[in-house]
Scaffold this active site. Sequence first.
Site, PDB file in Angstrom:
ATOM      1  N   THR B  24       0.842  -1.202   0.125  1.00  0.00           N
ATOM      2  CA  THR B  24       0.099  -0.034  -0.022  1.00  0.00           C
ATOM      3  C   THR B  24       0.669   1.088   0.024  1.00  0.00           C
ATOM      4  O   THR B  24       0.751   2.128  -0.524  1.00  0.00           O
ATOM      5  CB  THR B  24      -0.949   0.194   1.155  1.00  0.00           C
ATOM      6  OG1 THR B  24      -1.162  -1.603   1.716  1.00  0.00           O
ATOM      7  CG2 THR B  24      -2.078   0.739   1.073  1.00  0.00           C
ATOM      8  N   VAL B  25       1.970   1.040   0.763  1.00  0.00           N
ATOM      9  CA  VAL B  25       2.803   2.455   0.860  1.00  0.00           C
ATOM     10  C   VAL B  25       3.606   2.572  -0.369  1.00  0.00           C
ATOM     11  O   VAL B  25       3.532   3.776  -0.758  1.00  0.00           O
ATOM     12  CB  VAL B  25       3.678   2.304   2.100  1.00  0.00           C
ATOM     13  CG1 VAL B  25       4.457   3.441   2.402  1.00  0.00           C
ATOM     14  CG2 VAL B  25       2.888   2.139   3.708  1.00  0.00           C
ATOM     15  N   LYS B 117       9.683  -0.018  11.255  1.00  0.00           N
ATOM     16  CA  LYS B 117       9.893   0.382  12.711  1.00  0.00           C
ATOM     17  C   LYS B 117      10.325  -1.061  13.353  1.00  0.00           C
ATOM     18  O   LYS B 117      11.202  -0.926  14.348  1.00  0.00           O
ATOM     19  CB  LYS B 117       8.443   0.334  13.410  1.00  0.00           C
ATOM     20  CG  LYS B 117       7.553  -0.615  13.266  1.00  0.00           C
ATOM     21  CD  LYS B 117       6.023   0.147  12.788  1.00  0.00           C
ATOM     22  CE  LYS B 117       5.288  -0.995  12.244  1.00  0.00           C
ATOM     23  NZ  LYS B 117       4.060  -0.787  11.444  1.00  0.00           N
ATOM     24  N   VAL B 144       7.333   5.673  12.681  1.00  0.00           N
ATOM     25  CA  VAL B 144       6.712   6.171  14.070  1.00  0.00           C
ATOM     26  C   VAL B 144       5.295   6.781  13.682  1.00  0.00           C
ATOM     27  O   VAL B 144       5.642   7.892  13.225  1.00  0.00           O
ATOM     28  CB  VAL B 144       7.488   6.547  14.878  1.00  0.00           C
ATOM     29  CG1 VAL B 144       6.931   6.690  16.346  1.00  0.00           C
ATOM     30  CG2 VAL B 144       8.715   5.654  15.523  1.00  0.00           C
ATOM     31  N   GLY B 199      -9.568  -3.994   7.652  1.00  0.00           N
ATOM     32  CA  GLY B 199      -8.285  -3.891   7.296  1.00  0.00           C
ATOM     33  C   GLY B 199      -7.459  -3.140   8.010  1.00  0.00           C
ATOM     34  O   GLY B 199      -6.440  -2.692   7.787  1.00  0.00           O
ATOM     35  N   GLU B 202      -4.368  -7.304  11.258  1.00  0.00           N
ATOM     36  CA  GLU B 202      -4.080  -8.214  10.516  1.00  0.00           C
ATOM     37  C   GLU B 202      -4.927  -9.774  10.776  1.00  0.00           C
ATOM     38  O   GLU B 202      -5.573  -9.722  11.779  1.00  0.00           O
ATOM     39  CB  GLU B 202      -2.634  -8.593  11.075  1.00  0.00           C
ATOM     40  CG  GLU B 202      -1.661  -7.504  10.873  1.00  0.00           C
ATOM     41  CD  GLU B 202      -1.110  -7.362   9.467  1.00  0.00           C
ATOM     42  OE1 GLU B 202      -1.196  -8.046   8.387  1.00  0.00           O
ATOM     43  OE2 GLU B 202      -0.837  -6.054   8.973  1.00  0.00           O
ATOM     44  N   LYS B 217       7.750   1.338  18.421  1.00  0.00           N
ATOM     45  CA  LYS B 217       7.775   2.790  17.967  1.00  0.00           C
ATOM     46  C   LYS B 217       8.366   3.346  19.387  1.00  0.00           C
ATOM     47  O   LYS B 217       8.892   4.469  19.089  1.00  0.00           O
ATOM     48  CB  LYS B 217       6.492   2.851  17.770  1.00  0.00           C
ATOM     49  CG  LYS B 217       6.047   2.605  16.185  1.00  0.00           C
ATOM     50  CD  LYS B 217       4.542   2.582  16.046  1.00  0.00           C
ATOM     51  CE  LYS B 217       3.956   2.043  14.859  1.00  0.00           C
ATOM     52  NZ  LYS B 217       2.377   1.803  14.647  1.00  0.00           N
TER      53      LYS B 217
END
EC number: 1.1.1.3
Lengths: 448, 448
Positions: B24-25, B117, B144, B199, B202, B217
């Site tokens: 996604t990122v 992270k 983070v 979503g 998980e 984080k």
Amino acid sequence: MASHESGNGDDRRPLRVGISGLGTVGAALIRILTEDGEAIARKLGRRVVVTAVSARSRSRDRGVDISGFTWFDDPVALAKSEDIDLYVELIGGEDGPALASVTAALERGTSVVTANKALLARHGTALAGLAEKCHVQLGFEAAVAGGIPVIKTLREGLGSAAITRVYGIMNGTCNYILTRMGNEGIGFEECLRDAQDLGYAESDPTFDIEGFDTAHKLAILASLCFETEIAADQVMVEGISRITQADIKVAADLGYKIKLLGMARKVEDGIEQRVHPTLVRKSSAIAGVDGVLNAVALETNHVQELLLAGPGAGGEATAASVLSDILDFARGGHVPPLGVPVAELDPCQRAPMRIHEGGYYIRLNAKDVPGALAAIATRMGEGNISLESVIQRPDLRASEPGVPEENSRTVVLITHETLESAVRDALERIARDGFIVGQPQLIRIEEF
Amino acid sequence: MASHESGNGDDRRPLRVGISGLGTVGAALIRILTEDGEAIARKLGRRVVVTAVSARSRSRDRGVDISGFTWFDDPVALAKSEDIDLYVELIGGEDGPALASVTAALERGTSVVTANKALLARHGTALAGLAEKCHVQLGFEAAVAGGIPVIKTLREGLGSAAITRVYGIMNGTCNYILTRMGNEGIGFEECLRDAQDLGYAESDPTFDIEGFDTAHKLAILASLCFETEIAADQVMVEGISRITQADIKVAADLGYKIKLLGMARKVEDGIEQRVHPTLVRKSSAIAGVDGVLNAVALETNHVQELLLAGPGAGGEATAASVLSDILDFARGGHVPPLGVPVAELDPCQRAPMRIHEGGYYIRLNAKDVPGALAAIATRMGEGNISLESVIQRPDLRASEPGVPEENSRTVVLITHETLESAVRDALERIARDGFIVGQPQLIRIEEF
């Protein structure tokens, strides 16, 4: 032209800072640079030292020892000195020695850090252009929302995210007054006097309470948000001096708080910049920002909303922001003062306020005669203004000077979303009908 | 050694970015770099272009066209490529290809931006040291609190202010579950299922709901706050899976919300890092951060408290943070990855949790026999634990599996500030007395 050469010479030798203006912020800065000198050197790999200062009085006790610094009677002479690497302007005022010294420093090729929002609001675009032309830095983190790093966030923290709206509480004096009016049920005048006693408000509080200070800060933020020239004279400004206990109380009963907000957004026909008291839902994040705290919310296309809240004023918090600019300069980063080069800024096209859409809180003093409420309601209907609530209660007295209480009653209308022009037209008609006394109170509602 | 030469070569030629990991990122980052290409070039004075990518599947539809980029099956090969100026690692995982490729890039002299992270929490100190040794940058803003620029604020935004405490909501999954439990009165399991359907969680949610993600984080933040090595294995961690409706309801009645907080502070004998469900007053700013939002609060000696709130996850928000690191690199700024050079970091000395002082919420299942409550109260008194409230109501059922409801009643104790060790000792004695069934629920209270 961006250069990756740092403008500050050898990066091992101490960075020499000259400071003009030794009020609360200047004194705090000197103290922090002394006390945290080791920590700063560890972070940077070089020392930061004050070498020269200028202020109105050389002898005044500020709680810090300035005897080791070169003294300048004239800030312009300090700004032009060859013995400083960075000029810090903490004099204040939009013209005079502040403008003269900052200009002199930039022209000489010396980078500048300032906390002066009035200077930036008036001359920011020109000064940013001068800094770029002279290949030096101009930092002003402390000019907006004191200790909150909102300038850095806008310039560097958001990637390419386009800001769609910015709003915030940017004046601690007003927020203190409104918070106390809400919590303690006391009037505006009493809260203002307390704020003055506590040092939160000036003896002439006009600049704060009439919203001009917020307008200056908003204009600076709007430039960074929308890549436009700074245009403080285009901000629509209303202050908080007409807010009464009746307003606070009815707003609270309806689930709202009243905050003085600065808001700017990009609309189809330009940039809308406005400062005015605003009804915000108690459950909103901005409503939770009370007392002298400040907050700035940024709505972007990529990260939705980001809220930064913290101290908006105070010597230490403001000095910490000045110092963060100093450290950025020492590290040699290169960001245009206004986020993009001045040549890339658009002129700030003012969007007319009358097209603002939103809900409205309207408080009227209706004459105590038959048919008054019906006439008011009719006029609102004719303007296609749909009402969410109508409140008329015996305990709501206007408490406005000049209103003959025995002959009027307070009526509060809450409208659904509508055009500001429609509301203003309807209120004019209602006034002409002769059923109300005094000026209606009109407060905009914002949903966040 | 800090250098003011930028490590990215000619600053007019496009910056060539290689991306490993196209979830996604990664897909959002490619889309943003394409759509905002002009705006970025205007800001920077140079273009930023993706030139090479690597992912598990070349053919998967990601909604972005990757046919114009050089494809690498092996992320390590991409990281070592001579045709990129910057390596962006979005693979995830604390070891494996993420660690191998980041290490390879740094060793080759290529700067790295990562959103990972777990990698940072485990290997962050070593990787930061490697980046410094190789004179390259290592950015991890996105690791983070997704879209919130907290790393930049800590590294650059606070001057020399010393952080005294950091705390925050850093896991959107947990905050979503707790918010829904509070607003709708539904149980943990149902909220978790909904989070999975949406979503937000998980299929194996352990990592999020048991607090490990927050711990990662927090460990990264604590290093930047206190200038210590990253020590994720020293974080005391408790998740939210044992929080029941009874806890949420009693907390609400007493004016509290339950949030999963990560908190770190510097105490006399070291750094205290902890992640656990926490009772926070409804009126506190952190309590207002609901749903999938994240927030980080920084308490410093100079600016008191700064609160940054915004989206903690999501492709766009995280990609925006990745991009802000990319732009920082393109501008040539030089800040050590962990704020100060790794050589200046102290080891992270763990402060023992048992000395934590604060109030406690204790929920017990007391046997429905005479003298149970008296025995419990006596044991608390013997431990010098002073009680603020004792609540026993018929509507409070523990709803914990295994508890025989007909033979027990729920008792909630709220203590004044006390030592954790005293509370634990008292609870052990109470358990030995045989007047309670099941495990007591112990939730810490924090006043902000």
